[in-house]
Design an enzyme around this catalytic site. Structure first.
Site, PDB file in Angstrom:
ATOM      1  N   GLU A   1       0.831  -1.199   0.000  1.00 26.15           N
ATOM      2  CA  GLU A   1       0.000   0.000   0.000  1.00 26.15           C
ATOM      3  C   GLU A   1       0.870   1.255   0.000  1.00 26.15           C
ATOM      4  O   GLU A   1       0.571   2.235  -0.692  1.00 26.15           O
ATOM      5  CB  GLU A   1      -0.949   0.000   1.190  1.00 26.15           C
ATOM      6  CG  GLU A   1      -2.007   1.081   1.090  1.00 26.15           C
ATOM      7  CD  GLU A   1      -2.999   1.066   2.236  1.00 26.15           C
ATOM      8  OE1 GLU A   1      -3.929   1.889   2.206  1.00 26.15           O
ATOM      9  OE2 GLU A   1      -2.836   0.256   3.168  1.00 26.15           O
TER      10      GLU A   1
ATOM     11  N   GLN B   1      14.489  32.781 -14.516  1.00 24.74           N
ATOM     12  CA  GLN B   1      15.285  31.856 -13.712  1.00 24.74           C
ATOM     13  C   GLN B   1      14.518  31.324 -12.504  1.00 24.74           C
ATOM     14  O   GLN B   1      14.578  30.130 -12.187  1.00 24.74           O
ATOM     15  CB  GLN B   1      16.568  32.555 -13.251  1.00 24.74           C
ATOM     16  CG  GLN B   1      17.536  31.632 -12.538  1.00 24.74           C
ATOM     17  CD  GLN B   1      18.768  32.376 -12.059  1.00 24.74           C
ATOM     18  OE1 GLN B   1      18.695  33.192 -11.138  1.00 24.74           O
ATOM     19  NE2 GLN B   1      19.905  32.117 -12.697  1.00 24.74           N
TER      20      GLN B   1
ATOM     21  N   ARG C   1       3.186  30.839 -21.692  1.00 21.00           N
ATOM     22  CA  ARG C   1       2.588  32.039 -21.102  1.00 21.00           C
ATOM     23  C   ARG C   1       3.486  33.253 -21.319  1.00 21.00           C
ATOM     24  O   ARG C   1       4.625  33.310 -20.821  1.00 21.00           O
ATOM     25  CB  ARG C   1       2.364  31.821 -19.597  1.00 21.00           C
ATOM     26  CG  ARG C   1       1.748  33.020 -18.872  1.00 21.00           C
ATOM     27  CD  ARG C   1       0.316  33.263 -19.314  1.00 21.00           C
ATOM     28  NE  ARG C   1      -0.416  34.075 -18.364  1.00 21.00           N
ATOM     29  CZ  ARG C   1      -0.496  35.408 -18.392  1.00 21.00           C
ATOM     30  NH1 ARG C   1       0.110  36.082 -19.355  1.00 21.00           N
ATOM     31  NH2 ARG C   1      -1.191  36.033 -17.479  1.00 21.00           N
TER      32      ARG C   1
END
Length: 397
Positions: free
Chosen positions: A255, A292, A281
């Protein structure tokens, strides 16, 4: 077949994926893209609906049988399971959570179920024809559930009568059966003893389920489950009476490994989306991706993901080989879930207002990955475990 890459063009890692696993990954990616693309995932998330169409497509691909008992149609191992979980979490994360539960249950029944229980349920679980839910947590106990457990089962002739309440139970509304842990003997010595695991078909008289409103994983119901003197036959016991909690502990490696895979998948999906957004964008005469500060955030996210992926691959390999994977799976779970939190947090900030919009998927990954910080065990408790077992420090709780 095209070379396997993610949205950033990275090639598959032959050290982690065999040719067969790479083919599985490619087929899953194709299936998810065709059946449950971004807009469909967002639509179902808004409506808080299970993706039945995707589930049927997964049944046709045979992924429910991965890691299952070979006498009942099981194939592959935990390393193949993490491919399924990772690819699902990169898109329809709720289905990844569903499959983590299903893989845990097939392991429990395949390992501890009686021949009759395996015959009745495993074949159908392995084809995805039925679903099961796992009921352990209670209102008064999560991490400390063994000591806090108030759900009880008492003998009644050849059978049992079970009473109590469970909460935060995934998939209970749609389950065909539940695996329920109940205390069958008072605590004496270790609190993990005296707990028994039961198989309870849906619709059993006295069983009631109520869905809970949650902040994330909207494609899979999360529920309270009530047991009002539920009568069960003697053969409803899974494994040995009084040993149910210890039997569950034996499944935790897998799990944790699958939770790590889910975290890595969601983080990868979020990072790829953020990279593409930053690349396109326009801002200040250039693009966000040219700055940066943004690049450093994205690179740090990639580093966190790949570091967690290496731990995950090693943990899964050790588990598949029958070795001791508890420490590695614990570290992988922490590293992966915290990488996912970082990547989605940075993704939200890089997207700015677009991240705040429910029309974009970043907010969904941001919400969904929080699950794996505390499930299947809170990261602070996993660190406590590592402090004791890895570093051999005094027990801290």
């Amino acid at each position: 077949m095209r070379p396997l890459t993610d949205a950033a063009g990275r090639q598959a890692d032959p050290a982690a994926d065999t040719p067969e696993r790479a083919e599985l990954r490619t087929e899953l990616r194709r299936l998810i893209g065709a059946t449950s693309p971004v807009d469909e995932v967002l639509r179902l998330d808004e409506q808080e609906r299970f993706d039945d169409k995707l589930h049927e497509a997964m049944r046709a691909l045979g992924v429910h049988a991965i890691g299952g008992h070979p006498d009942h149609g099981g194939l592959g191992d935990i390393r193949d399971q993490i491919v399924v979980i990772e690819e699902l979490a990169a898109g329809p994360t709720s289905m990844a959570v569903h499959m983590v539960v299903q893989y845990m249950i097939t392991h429990i029944l395949g390992t501890h179920g009686s021949p009759e229980q395996r015959e009745e349920w495993l074949d159908r679980l392995h084809t995805g024809a039925v679903k099961m839910s796992f009921a352990l947590s209670e209102p008064g106990g999560g991490t400390d559930i063994a000591r806090a457990m108030r759900t009880t089962a008492r003998r009644d002739g050849d059978g049992w009568v079970l009473s109590g309440q469970k909460t935060w139970i995934s998939g209970a509304l749609r389950a065909d059966a539940l695996i329920v842990l109940a205390r069958t003997a008072p605590v004496q010595g270790s609190s993990v003893d005296g707990v028994t695991m039961f198989l309870m078909p849906a619709g059993t008289p006295g069983l009631q389920i109520r869905e809970l409103p949650t902040v994330a994983v909207h494609g899979l119901d999360t529920c309270e489950v009530f047991f009002d003197d539920v009568a069960l036959p003697g053969d409803a016991v899974i494994g040995d009476v009084g040993s149910g909690f210890r039997q569950v502990v034996s499944t935790l490696n897998r799990e944790r490994i699958n939770a790590a895979a889910g975290s890595i998948g969601a983080a990868t999906g979020a990072l790829d989306f953020a990279v593409e957004y930053a690349r396109e964008r326009a801002a200040f005469g250039s693009t966000l991706g040219a700055f940066q500060a943004v690049q450093h955030r994205l690179v740090d996210g990639a580093l966190a993901i790949e570091s967690a992926r290496s731990l995950l691959a090693r943990a899964a390999a050790v588990e598949a080989a029958g070795g001791r994977a508890d420490l590695l799976s614990s570290m992988a779970k922490i590293a992966a879930s915290e990488a996912a939190v970082k990547v989605t947090q940075d993704g939200m900030e890089i997207l700015g207002g677009a991240g705040f919009s429910r029309e974009y998927p970043m907010q969904r990954w941001f919400r969904d990955v929080r699950l794996w910080v505390f499930a299947p065990l809170a990261n602070d408790m996993v660190r406590n475990y590592l402090g004791e077992r890895l570093l051999e420090l005094p027990r801290s709780f």
